[in-house]
Design a protein around this motif. Structure first.
Motif, short mmCIF file in Angstrom:
data_model
loop_
_atom_site.label_atom_id
_atom_site.label_comp_id
_atom_site.label_asym_id
_atom_site.label_seq_id
_atom_site.Cartn_x
_atom_site.Cartn_y
_atom_site.Cartn_z
N LYS A 61 15.03 65.88 32.32
CA LYS A 61 15.71 66.12 33.59
C LYS A 61 16.45 67.45 33.55
CE LYS A 61 18.86 63.89 36.82
NZ LYS A 61 19.71 62.74 37.07
N PHE A 62 16.34 68.21 34.65
CA PHE A 62 17.08 69.46 34.78
C PHE A 62 17.32 69.77 36.24
CE2 PHE A 62 12.58 70.46 34.36
CZ PHE A 62 12.34 71.36 35.37
N ALA A 63 18.30 70.63 36.49
CA ALA A 63 18.66 71.02 37.85
C ALA A 63 18.32 72.48 38.08
CB ALA A 63 20.15 70.79 38.09
N ILE A 64 18.00 72.81 39.32
CA ILE A 64 17.71 74.20 39.71
C ILE A 64 18.64 74.55 40.87
CG2 ILE A 64 15.97 75.79 40.60
CD1 ILE A 64 13.84 73.98 39.35
N GLU A 65 19.48 75.54 40.66
CA GLU A 65 20.49 75.89 41.67
C GLU A 65 20.04 77.00 42.62
OE1 GLU A 65 24.37 76.58 40.01
OE2 GLU A 65 24.06 75.03 38.50
N LYS A 100 22.15 65.78 48.85
CA LYS A 100 22.56 66.16 50.20
C LYS A 100 23.92 66.84 50.22
CE LYS A 100 19.83 62.60 52.42
NZ LYS A 100 19.80 61.40 53.20
N ARG A 101 24.84 66.35 49.40
CA ARG A 101 26.20 66.88 49.40
C ARG A 101 26.28 68.30 48.85
NH1 ARG A 101 30.04 66.98 45.67
NH2 ARG A 101 28.95 65.59 44.26
N THR A 102 25.59 68.56 47.74
CA THR A 102 25.70 69.85 47.07
C THR A 102 24.50 70.77 47.30
OG1 THR A 102 24.65 69.07 45.04
CG2 THR A 102 27.05 68.79 45.21
N GLY A 103 23.37 70.22 47.70
CA GLY A 103 22.16 71.01 47.85
C GLY A 103 21.45 71.28 46.54
N LEU A 104 22.01 70.78 45.43
CA LEU A 104 21.42 70.98 44.11
C LEU A 104 20.08 70.26 44.02
CD1 LEU A 104 22.11 72.25 41.33
CD2 LEU A 104 22.96 70.01 40.67
N ARG A 105 19.08 70.95 43.49
CA ARG A 105 17.74 70.38 43.34
C ARG A 105 17.59 69.83 41.92
NH1 ARG A 105 17.02 75.57 45.89
NH2 ARG A 105 16.41 75.28 48.05
#
Length: 126
Positions: free
Chosen positions: A96-100, A31-36
């Motif tokens: 685990k990985f993030a999508i910006e 929620k804070r950063t919007g990072l998925r």
């Protein structure tokens, strides 16, 4: 009449040419950063079970392949969980990985839709 793009079965690979079977995927947004954040879970790895990991090219990434092409993902972490009497029985693997970027997220979701349809998976809220 126009030529259509050939349909390619969606696959997930840690090692080139060895498709893995995804057991579960969890999608979360900070929620804070919007990072998925994406957490993929595999109950077994074909590459380990076949002992091919030493003879096949390691891609240094997770490859998601479908009719649109290939998505190369560099995981933030890959965790192996073991169990059994000797502690050597693979229980699951979590990647685990993030999508910006929004366009990367949209492409990932198109892949996941194709993968889910091809493998009898369905989306569900927890």
């Amino acid at each position: 009449m126009t030529a259509s793009t050939p349909e390619i079965a969606p696959t997930i690979e840690f090692f080139r040419g060895i498709p893995e079977e995804l057991s579960n995927v969890s999608l979360r947004r900070e929620k804070r950063t919007g990072l998925r954040n994406v957490l993929m879970t595999f109950e077994r790895l074909n590459a380990l079970e076949r002992f091919n990991s030493f003879t096949k090219e390691f891609s240094q990434s997770l490859s998601l392949i479908d009719s649109e092409g290939e998505i190369a993902v560099e995981p933030d972490s890959v965790r192996f969980f073991f169990a059994g009497d000797e502690g050597d029985e693979l229980r699951r693997v979590e990647c685990k990985f993030a999508i910006e970027r929004d366009d990367h997220w949209d492409r990932f979701m198109r892949f996941m839709q194709r993968y889910a349809e091809a493998n009898g998976m369905a989306y569900g809220d927890r």
